[in-house]
Structure formats: structure tokens, C-alpha cells
Design a protein around this motif. Structure first.
Motif, short mmCIF file in Angstrom:
data_model
loop_
_atom_site.label_atom_id
_atom_site.label_comp_id
_atom_site.label_asym_id
_atom_site.label_seq_id
_atom_site.Cartn_x
_atom_site.Cartn_y
_atom_site.Cartn_z
N THR A 1 4.08 4.56 -23.69
CA THR A 1 3.86 4.23 -22.27
C THR A 1 4.21 5.42 -21.39
O THR A 1 3.49 5.74 -20.44
N ALA A 2 5.34 6.08 -21.68
CA ALA A 2 5.75 7.24 -20.89
C ALA A 2 4.70 8.35 -20.98
O ALA A 2 4.35 8.97 -19.97
N ALA A 3 4.20 8.60 -22.19
CA ALA A 3 3.22 9.67 -22.37
C ALA A 3 1.94 9.38 -21.60
O ALA A 3 1.38 10.25 -20.93
N ALA A 4 1.44 8.14 -21.69
CA ALA A 4 0.21 7.78 -20.97
C ALA A 4 0.42 7.86 -19.46
O ALA A 4 -0.46 8.36 -18.72
N ALA A 5 1.57 7.39 -18.98
CA ALA A 5 1.85 7.42 -17.54
C ALA A 5 1.93 8.86 -17.04
O ALA A 5 1.44 9.17 -15.95
N ILE A 6 2.55 9.74 -17.81
CA ILE A 6 2.68 11.14 -17.40
C ILE A 6 1.31 11.80 -17.32
O ILE A 6 1.02 12.55 -16.38
N LEU A 7 0.45 11.54 -18.30
CA LEU A 7 -0.91 12.12 -18.27
C LEU A 7 -1.68 11.64 -17.04
O LEU A 7 -2.35 12.43 -16.36
#
Length: 331
Positions: A289-295
Motif C-alpha cells: 500500500t505504501a509503495a502504490a501510494a508513493i508512486l
């Protein structure tokens, strides 16, 4: 060429860090993200540009007639591009001052407008952080959150105190810097020219502070709208991905991540901002979730600025200044 290569490496790092963090799950998270939410976020950035255009015209005061509304918008977009494409955002103020100078605004006045803009930003972040601190008093915080709040508070109040000290003791600062430059064998004529430019800037900044109180209140209100919209992007990205993180913490994470990006002296903080936000966000919402949100967050608030602002920058200033800005740190 080396500056362009540095930007390219930073962009690759900015994409690879979230991809490596999220692993194979990141693609399913991204494809499931609601398209209307993404369009709303891009619309928020367009609104931010319009808000900053109004803020620029208010700060110009009686000289706003020298710059048309459409050109004011172009200046804001070009300056945002230069801010994102140069190390430490160094190209932003140079771009806005160069564009204002082309329309008859004196360099001292242009730098004063930029300084007043930055001071308004600083006051907003101080108010926002104060609100978060009051909110945190009624919450059970982890050591990580307490550390984040302490670092943010110290850095912002330190910045405000530095501004006050420079304004209060500018004559002493000029004398001390003159002695220091003399020891470095800088010519007396050069030292006098720099001191004169500093005094002209302070005079122009004082004139800007003398704008009507109603105008200054409007500038600060627009500042709040701008940063409120821009710092809501990560929150909306997390909500669209199904994560439940309070807006205050998403605001704090963005502030720390972008500050780390500034200190890294990489173009737009590419790589450093992603790494910092990943380290802070992953323990709260999970790695994928963190990775997708950052992208999503960086696509809206960084890549979009480069893609849309780049052509505007080239149209208004051309390639020579772009090359000069990219080589700024080599001088």
C-alpha cells in the motif's frame, strides 16, 4: 549533460524504490485505484497553479499590470518545473526572478516577492504543525511519531528564528560577510556590489511587507489553500487504496520526506523523498500500500510538474537558461 544524467538517475531511483518495496502486489494495487480519484488529484494540482498565480499577482502589488494573467500562470508553471528539475530546487527562484525581470520588474523586487512567498509558506507550516501538535496531545503516539513531530517543530522554528535574525541584524551580517570575503581575496568592488544588492533586496522586501493588510491576509489564505490541496494528495491516494491513515500524519510524512529530498540536493528530491516516505509510511499501512501510494503521490506532485511545466519553461525562457540552471551546481 551531467546535470541531465543526475536528473535521469534520480527519476529512475524514484520509480525503482516503490517498485522494489511493493513487490509483485503493487501492480494489482495500482490497477484497482479508482480513476475518478486520480483525475480529482490532477485537478487539484491545476487549481494549485491557479491559486499560486493569484498569490503572485497580489505580491506584485502595483507592478502586477506589467505581467498579464496568462503569463503569470506560465511563470508559476515554469518556476515549479525548474524547482523540480534542479538540485535542491535552486532553479525555482532564479526562474521566477528572470521572468519578472523580462517584464520590467526589478531583480530586487522580484527576489522580495519570492522571499515574501517563502515567508508565507513558512508561516503556514508553522500554523499547521502547531495544530498537529495540539491534536497529538489527545492521541497516543508511538516513539516514531513523537520523533517526527520534534524534528519538524525544531526545523520550522529554527527557520523562522533565522529569518528574524537576518532581518534584525542585517548590517552586522553585511560587515561580517565583508570581512570573510576579504579574507578570501574577493575584490572590494565585488563586495560592495553584493552588499548593495542585499540592501536593495531588504528595501524591496520592506515595501512588500507594507502592502495593505487585506492583501497580505489574502496571500496567506491562498497559501493555506495551495498547501492544503497539495498535501492532501497522499491522503487521497491512501484512501483510494483502502488505507485508513489520518490526514495529519500524511501531512507530516510528506513534510519530512520533501525536506529530506531538499537536503539530498537531488533534482526534486527524487529518490530521497521516496526512500524517506517509504520508511515512514510502510510500518503504518504495509509495504504494498505504501509503495502504490508513493508512486501515485509522486506522479501527481512531481512527474506531472515536469511533464506539463517543461514545455512552458522552454517556451518562456528557452534552452539556454535551462542549461544554465542544470549546470548551476557545477559553478
Amino acid at each position: 549533460m551531467s546535470r541531465a544524467l543526475l536528473l535521469l538517475v534520480g527519476l529512475l531511483a524514484a520509480v525503482l524504490i516503490p517498485l522494489l518495496l511493493g513487490g509483485s502486489e503493487i501492480w494489482s494495487r495500482l490497477t484497482a485505484f479508482p480513476l475518478p480519484w486520480l483525475l480529482v488529484m490532477f485537478g487539484m494540482i491545476l487549481l494549485c497553479w491557479g491559486v499560486n498565480t493569484l498569490r503572485l499577482r497580489l505580491l506584485l502589488g502595483d507592478q502586477c499590470d506589467k505581467v498579464g494573467r496568462l503569463r503569470s500562470l506560465g511563470m508559476v508553471m515554469a518556476a515549479e518545473f525548474a524547482y523540480c528539475a534542479t538540485p535542491g530546487g535552486s532553479g525555482g527562484p532564479l526562474t521566477i526572478m528572470a521572468l519578472l525581470a523580462r517584464h520590467g520588474v526589478r531583480p530586487a523586487r522580484g527576489s522580495a516577492v519570492f522571499a515574501m512567498d517563502q515567508l508565507s509558506d513558512l508561516l503556514f507550516f508553522l500554523c499547521a504543525l502547531s495544530g498537529i501538535l495540539i491534536y497529538a496531545l489527545f492521541q497516543h503516539l508511538s516513539q516514531r511519531m513523537e520523533w517526527m513531530l520534534m524534528v519538524s517543530a525544531v526545523s520550522l522554528f529554527g527557520g523562522l528564528i533565522s529569518c528574524v535574525m537576518v532581518a534584525r541584524y542585517h548590517r552586522l551580517l553585511i560587515r561580517l560577510s565583508g570581512r570573510w570575503l576579504a579574507r578570501l581575496n574577493v575584490k572590494a568592488a565585488t563586495r560592495m556590489r553584493w552588499a548593495r544588492k542585499l540592501l536593495q533586496f531588504l528595501a524591496a522586501f520592506t515595501d512588500t511587507l507594507k502592502l495593505p493588510v487585506q492583501t497580505l491576509i489574502k496571500v496567506f489564505a491562498l497559501t493555506c489553500v495551495h498547501w492544503g490541496l497539495r498535501y492532501s494528495v497522499l491522503y487521497l491516494a491512501l484512501r483510494g487504496l483502502g488505507a485508513d491513515l489520518q490526514w495529519a500524519w500524511s501531512f507530516l510524512i510528506q513534510m519530512l520526506a520533501l525536506s529530506a529530498g531538499q537536503f539530498s540536493l537531488l533534482p526534486g528530491g527524487a529518490g530521497a523523498a521516496e526512500l524517506t516516505s517509504a520508511a515512514l509510511l510502510a510500518p503504518m499501512v504495509g509495504k504494498s500500500t505504501a509503495a502504490a501510494a508513493i508512486l501515485i503521490w509522486r506522479a501527481v506532485t512531481y512527474y506531472f510538474y515536469l511533464l506539463v511545466g517543461g514545455p512552458v519553461f522552454l517556451l518562456m525562457l528557452g534552452r539556454p537558461l535551462l542549461k544554465k540552471l542544470m549546470k548551476l551546481r557545477q559553478a
